[in-house]
Design an enzyme around this catalytic site. Structure first.
Site, mmCIF file in Angstrom:
data_model
loop_
_atom_site.group_PDB
_atom_site.id
_atom_site.type_symbol
_atom_site.label_atom_id
_atom_site.label_comp_id
_atom_site.label_asym_id
_atom_site.label_seq_id
_atom_site.Cartn_x
_atom_site.Cartn_y
_atom_site.Cartn_z
ATOM 1 N N THR A 178 0.835 -1.192 0.000
ATOM 2 C CA THR A 178 0.000 0.000 0.000
ATOM 3 C C THR A 178 0.875 1.248 0.000
ATOM 4 O O THR A 178 2.012 1.196 0.452
ATOM 5 C CB THR A 178 -0.864 -0.051 1.279
ATOM 6 O OG1 THR A 178 -1.759 -1.135 1.131
ATOM 7 C CG2 THR A 178 -1.611 1.215 1.554
ATOM 8 N N ARG A 206 -13.796 -7.607 -0.832
ATOM 9 C CA ARG A 206 -13.147 -7.351 0.466
ATOM 10 C C ARG A 206 -12.612 -5.906 0.488
ATOM 11 O O ARG A 206 -12.007 -5.432 -0.454
ATOM 12 C CB ARG A 206 -12.012 -8.338 0.668
ATOM 13 C CG ARG A 206 -11.182 -8.104 1.954
ATOM 14 C CD ARG A 206 -9.960 -7.257 1.717
ATOM 15 N NE ARG A 206 -9.058 -7.231 2.868
ATOM 16 C CZ ARG A 206 -7.999 -6.443 2.959
ATOM 17 N NH1 ARG A 206 -7.696 -5.605 1.976
ATOM 18 N NH2 ARG A 206 -7.237 -6.457 4.029
ATOM 19 N N ASP A 209 -8.341 -1.600 5.441
ATOM 20 C CA ASP A 209 -8.349 -0.398 6.293
ATOM 21 C C ASP A 209 -8.083 0.889 5.511
ATOM 22 O O ASP A 209 -8.484 1.970 5.945
ATOM 23 C CB ASP A 209 -7.271 -0.528 7.379
ATOM 24 C CG ASP A 209 -5.867 -0.676 6.775
ATOM 25 O OD1 ASP A 209 -5.706 -1.489 5.829
ATOM 26 O OD2 ASP A 209 -4.950 0.031 7.220
ATOM 27 N N THR A 229 -0.163 1.071 6.783
ATOM 28 C CA THR A 229 0.015 -0.062 5.874
ATOM 29 C C THR A 229 0.218 -1.314 6.707
ATOM 30 O O THR A 229 0.971 -1.309 7.678
ATOM 31 C CB THR A 229 1.212 0.115 4.931
ATOM 32 O OG1 THR A 229 1.406 -1.129 4.224
ATOM 33 C CG2 THR A 229 2.496 0.482 5.640
ATOM 34 N N GLY A 230 -0.478 -2.371 6.341
ATOM 35 C CA GLY A 230 -0.346 -3.598 7.106
ATOM 36 C C GLY A 230 -1.556 -4.473 6.886
ATOM 37 O O GLY A 230 -2.335 -4.242 5.947
ATOM 38 N N GLY A 232 -4.849 -5.286 6.938
ATOM 39 C CA GLY A 232 -5.986 -4.372 7.076
ATOM 40 C C GLY A 232 -7.033 -4.766 8.105
ATOM 41 O O GLY A 232 -7.545 -3.917 8.837
HETATM 42 N N1 ASP Z 1 -3.588 -2.328 4.518
HETATM 43 C C1 ASP Z 1 -3.788 -2.864 3.196
HETATM 44 C C2 ASP Z 1 -5.052 -3.698 3.195
HETATM 45 O O1 ASP Z 1 -5.245 -4.468 4.105
HETATM 46 C C3 ASP Z 1 -2.672 -3.706 2.718
HETATM 47 C C4 ASP Z 1 -1.329 -3.045 2.726
HETATM 48 O O2 ASP Z 1 -1.043 -2.208 3.578
HETATM 49 O O3 ASP Z 1 -0.528 -3.366 1.834
HETATM 50 O O4 ASP Z 1 -5.781 -3.616 2.244
#
Ligand code: ASP
Length: 311
Positions: A178, A206, A209, A229-230, A232
């Site tokens: 992200t 889906r 976050d 980022t993480g 979600g």
């Molecule tokens: N937070 C993002 C999600 O869950 C994924 C990411 O941070 O790469 O969609």
């Protein structure tokens, strides 16, 4: 005395180890992060708004195939690129967000249009795409979003119940790609923006976050600007971005203290892997992550540029 300006960006967190990147790829990431942070900083330097700055940085990252947003967005379970994005400003708490959009070249631009040109905060799927069409927001064919290594990532988990964070080397490794930006402009206003393709092989429909105001993105001039980022699902359950703001507002924590509590304690307790970028109105920057690495860059109030990838 001129007011401080500052900016920070991220290109995703996860299992990013030095041993996994060739020197060439590392140089490519570094260049892309440099370009993206400079795009936003240039606007701030010219007296532009933090909103325009975060948008410019995120557009730059969306246009780069290396990151999981816009071009290079991951594949969902049915082989499509469904993207989410949001943007928020800290003066009036105005915000715009879109989820599950396809063929939108720069989802953050659409989120901004929702904020500026509608009575709503959040539009999703077909409704968001109809809204884009009516406003001649730039679209792109499926081919534009195709990147071979994202396709290979999807092939390795396709038809299973696994869904992966981005930047994976192995299907079980976790990487999130992200992108996001936070900025402080010369009027003292904060802004934040986040854009993503989500997670490889995520279920059709889906939403993570990133487009959720308060979870993946938040900005408030009385506290901070945050882009996450993480994983979600865990960031939604912890209402991460707003929680940091609340810890500052209600408990009087500093930006660093609030980030540390959320990223290294609250998220860890529920195995919420990832990180975030944070900025307050004094121009303090925090770039915490509990994963192996996070693509990140910033320009602080002294004009000093920082680019980082690993721990
Ligand atoms: N937070 C993002 C999600 O869950 C994924 C990411 O941070 O790469 O969609």
């Amino acid at each position: 005395m001129t007011k401080p300006i500052a900016i920070a960006i991220h290109g995703g967190a996860g299992t990013i180890l030095k041993s996994m990147l060739t020197p060439e790829l590392e140089a490519e990431y570094t260049l892309a992060l440099n370009e993206a942070v400079s795009a936003g900083y240039k606007i701030l330097k010219q007296g532009g708004t933090s909103l325009d700055a975060v948008q410019a940085s995120v557009v730059s990252l969306e246009n780069c195939y290396l990151f999981n947003a816009g071009k290079g967005a991951v594949f969902n379970s049915i082989g499509k690129h469904e993207m989410d994005a949001s943007i928020m400003e800290g003066q009036f708490l105005k915000a715009g967000a879109v989820s599950s959009v396809q063929n939108i070249k720069n989802p953050v631009v659409l989120a901004r249009a929702v904020m500026d040109q509608s009575e709503h905060v959040f539009l999703t799927a077909n409704g968001a795409m109809e809204f884009a069409k009516a406003r001649t927001i730039e679209t792109a064919p499926d081919d534009y979003f195709f990147v071979q290594h994202r396709y290979d990532q999807w092939q390795s988990v396709k038809d299973t119940d696994h869904y992966n964070l981005d930047h994976v080397a192995e299907p079980t490794d976790k990487k999130f790609g992200t992108v996001g930006a936070v900025a402080l402009d010369s009027l003292g206003n904060l802004a934040a923006a986040t854009s993503t393709g989500g997670m490889t092989n995520k279920k059709y429909g889906r939403v993570g976050d990133s487009p959720i105001i308060g979870a993946g993105t938040y900005a408030n001039n009385s506290t901070c600007a945050i882009s996450c980022t993480g994983h979600g699902e865990l960031f939604i359950r912890r209402v991460v971005a707003y929680d940091i703001s609340c810890l500052m507002e209600y408990k009087g924590l500093s930006l660093k203290q609030a980030c540390d509590v959320v990223v290294y304690d609250k998220l860890v307790k529920i195995e919420g892997e990832g990180g975030l970028i944070a900025l307050d109105t004094a121009g303090n920057i925090e770039l915490p992550f509990n994963s192996e690495g996070m693509y990140r860059a910033s320009v602080n109030t002294q004009g000093k540029v920082f680019v980082g990838i690993y721990k």
